[in-house]
Design a protein around this motif. Structure first.
Motif, PDB file in Angstrom:
ATOM      1  N   LEU A 176       0.836  -1.407  -0.089  1.00 21.96           N
ATOM      2  CA  LEU A 176      -0.136  -0.048  -0.130  1.00 21.96           C
ATOM      3  C   LEU A 176       0.878   1.233   0.277  1.00 21.96           C
ATOM      4  CD1 LEU A 176      -2.665  -0.993   2.477  1.00 21.96           C
ATOM      5  CD2 LEU A 176      -3.080  -0.693   0.118  1.00 21.96           C
ATOM      6  N   ASN A 177       1.760   1.193   0.823  1.00 27.12           N
ATOM      7  CA  ASN A 177       3.026   2.600   1.058  1.00 27.12           C
ATOM      8  C   ASN A 177       3.501   2.544  -0.367  1.00 27.12           C
ATOM      9  OD1 ASN A 177       2.232   3.589   3.385  1.00 27.12           O
ATOM     10  ND2 ASN A 177       3.773   2.078   4.375  1.00 27.12           N
ATOM     11  N   ASP A 205       1.295 -12.540   2.376  1.00 25.08           N
ATOM     12  CA  ASP A 205       1.321 -13.842   1.849  1.00 25.08           C
ATOM     13  C   ASP A 205       2.894 -14.121   1.604  1.00 25.08           C
ATOM     14  OD1 ASP A 205       1.641 -12.124  -0.281  1.00 25.08           O
ATOM     15  OD2 ASP A 205      -0.077 -12.888  -1.710  1.00 25.08           O
ATOM     16  N   LEU A 206       3.749 -13.458   2.601  1.00 24.79           N
ATOM     17  CA  LEU A 206       5.342 -13.737   2.424  1.00 24.79           C
ATOM     18  C   LEU A 206       5.685 -14.476   3.660  1.00 24.79           C
ATOM     19  CD1 LEU A 206       8.020 -12.964   0.938  1.00 24.79           C
ATOM     20  CD2 LEU A 206       8.130 -10.767   2.721  1.00 24.79           C
ATOM     21  N   ASN A 240       5.521  -8.078   8.578  1.00 32.75           N
ATOM     22  CA  ASN A 240       4.309  -7.650   9.344  1.00 32.75           C
ATOM     23  C   ASN A 240       3.303  -6.649   8.748  1.00 32.75           C
ATOM     24  OD1 ASN A 240       5.610  -5.323   9.640  1.00 32.75           O
ATOM     25  ND2 ASN A 240       5.616  -5.153  11.781  1.00 32.75           N
ATOM     26  N   VAL A 241       3.622  -6.805   7.201  1.00 33.53           N
ATOM     27  CA  VAL A 241       2.894  -5.751   6.381  1.00 33.53           C
ATOM     28  C   VAL A 241       2.341  -6.581   5.158  1.00 33.53           C
ATOM     29  CG1 VAL A 241       4.888  -5.313   5.010  1.00 33.53           C
ATOM     30  CG2 VAL A 241       3.318  -3.452   5.712  1.00 33.53           C
ATOM     31  N   GLU A 242       1.444  -5.874   4.370  1.00 34.00           N
ATOM     32  CA  GLU A 242       0.665  -6.595   3.367  1.00 34.00           C
ATOM     33  C   GLU A 242       1.478  -6.758   2.057  1.00 34.00           C
ATOM     34  OE1 GLU A 242       0.667  -2.441   2.499  1.00 34.00           O
ATOM     35  OE2 GLU A 242      -0.097  -3.471   4.347  1.00 34.00           O
ATOM     36  N   ILE A 366      -7.625   1.091   5.421  1.00 38.14           N
ATOM     37  CA  ILE A 366      -7.672  -0.384   4.357  1.00 38.14           C
ATOM     38  C   ILE A 366      -6.908  -1.136   5.545  1.00 38.14           C
ATOM     39  CG2 ILE A 366      -6.576  -1.326   2.535  1.00 38.14           C
ATOM     40  CD1 ILE A 366      -6.485   1.500   1.269  1.00 38.14           C
ATOM     41  N   ARG A 367      -6.031  -1.068   5.901  1.00 39.82           N
ATOM     42  CA  ARG A 367      -5.444  -2.011   6.900  1.00 39.82           C
ATOM     43  C   ARG A 367      -6.088  -2.442   8.007  1.00 39.82           C
ATOM     44  NH1 ARG A 367       0.935   0.409   6.776  1.00 39.82           N
ATOM     45  NH2 ARG A 367       1.699  -0.618   5.053  1.00 39.82           N
TER      46      ARG A 367
END
Length: 379
Positions: A176-177, A205-206, A240-242, A366-367
């Motif tokens: 997103l960032n 999904d990592l 810890n992120v999308e 969104i998160r």
């Protein structure tokens, strides 16, 4: 304003060097650069012939007395240097994300307004030639009233890229960032800047990535992927992120009587089967642009119900900086307009901390991932 504007760069990697080149091209003087690692800092300052270098940002502000600071570090390291620069009275050019949270981004936006300094936010892929062409076509009524936008991209990034800031929410990482900020900027530049509503879903999904020393340049991080990923001595860091997201938005448009729907679908780790693309649909036609950031070519669905490839208009082509590399050319475009504005010259409107703050607040929403309605009980 006859004297050259003085610029201080924060960051020695790909972005820092790119920002320095962009401001020099815009007629400003790069007077100093700040970095974290002394050996890398010395090497970059010498290579780019920047007269002052330091690992101390506050000291650099005092010594260089810049008119503009350019922030080119990962997003998690933006807040304090930007706050200090604003308080020092500098205009600020920042890469994305503005900060790691909507709250701190909003704080910096308000502080810049209070201090009366100008700001630029480098969600700058809105300056791709075919995006500028699409903007021109939509404004001319070529597709009628815009009704829908579709942005689809799958990057198939290497899962074993060394663990770093891009894996950590607190450091400004996440798709997103580092993708959505560009995509929302592209779409709003064409359709209209007012965002009415947002909903989204994210997925990590990592899971994990190898910890490797020596990575200083984001562009060369692939070169550090360990050859033996089964080495028992290898350390791993937890993401810890999308790495994937789906976002729906409603936009107000001066060219439409009803809100325009926008879909943003991005898979950072998944492969594409067909072309990544951006499509603008209207009541009388459509614009299809190949490439995740609008690299092109551009196709127009006309009244004959056929897709026709359209060339870039000459006036758009002539206005683009003559720079190889999409990212670098877009930085040059934004820096040029930012410098024009500061100098009191006519300029093309550009994204500022207003957009940077808004985008970060949207990303926080969104998160939160609270858009779902539980239907498991339905029979």
């Amino acid at each position: 304003m006859d004297t050259k504007l003085k610029v201080l760069i924060h960051g020695t990697g790909f972005a820092g060097q790119g920002h320095a080149d962009a401001f020099r091209s815009a007629g400003a003087e790069v007077v100093g650069i700040v970095g974290r690692t002394p050996s890398v800092l010395a090497e970059v300052a010498a290579k780019m012939e920047i007269p002052y270098s330091s690992t101390d940002w506050q000291a650099a502000l005092q010594t260089c007395k810049p008119d503009i600071v350019s922030i080119a570090t990962p997003g998690g390291a933006h807040y304090e240097p930007i706050k200090q620069a604003i308080e020092f009275g500098c205009h600020v050019f920042s890469d994305k994300p503005l900060t790691a949270s909507g709250e701190t981004s909003a704080e910096l936006y308000q502080l810049a307004k209070q201090k009366g300094v100008k700001t630029a936010f480098a969600a700058s892929f809105r300056y791709m030639a075919h995006i500028l062409h699409a903007k021109q076509l939509v404004a001319s009524g070529a597709i009628g009233e815009p009704v829908e936008v579709e942005c689809i991209s799958h990057f198939n990034l290497e899962r074993d890229i060394p663990f770093g800031w891009s894996h950590r929410k607190e450091d400004g990482g996440g798709r997103l960032n580092n993708n959505f900020t560009h995509m929302i900027s592209i779409v709003t530049s064409v359709i209209g800047e007012k965002i009415l509503a947002i909903a989204g879903d994210v997925r990590d999904d990592l899971g994990k990535a190898p910890i490797v020393e020596g990575v200083h340049n984001f562009k060369t991080r692939r070169d550090f992927i360990p050859k033996d990923l089964n080495d028992p001595a290898l350390e791993w860091g937890e993401s810890n992120v999308e790495w994937s997201y789906t976002v729906l938005a409603k936009l107000e448009s001066p060219f439409a009587s009803k809100p325009v729907s926008a879909l943003f679908k991005h898979g950072g780790l998944t492969p594409k089967f067909d072309e990544n693309h951006i499509v603008f649909y209207g009541t009388k036609g459509a614009i299809f642009i190949k490439g995740h950031y609008g690299m092109g070519p551009l196709y127009f669905w006309d009244k004959n119900e056929t897709w026709q490839e359209l060339p870039i208009p000459q006036e758009i082509a002539e206005d683009l900086p003559n720079i190889t590399g999409d990212t670098e050319r877009n930085w040059h475009f934004l820096a040029r307009e930012f410098v024009k504005d500061i100098r009191g010259e006519a300029f093309t409107p550009y994204p500022s901390f207003k957009e940077g703050s808004q985008y970060q607040q949207l990303i926080d929403l969104i998160r939160n991932n609270n858009n779902w309605t539980d239907v498991s009980h339905l029979q």
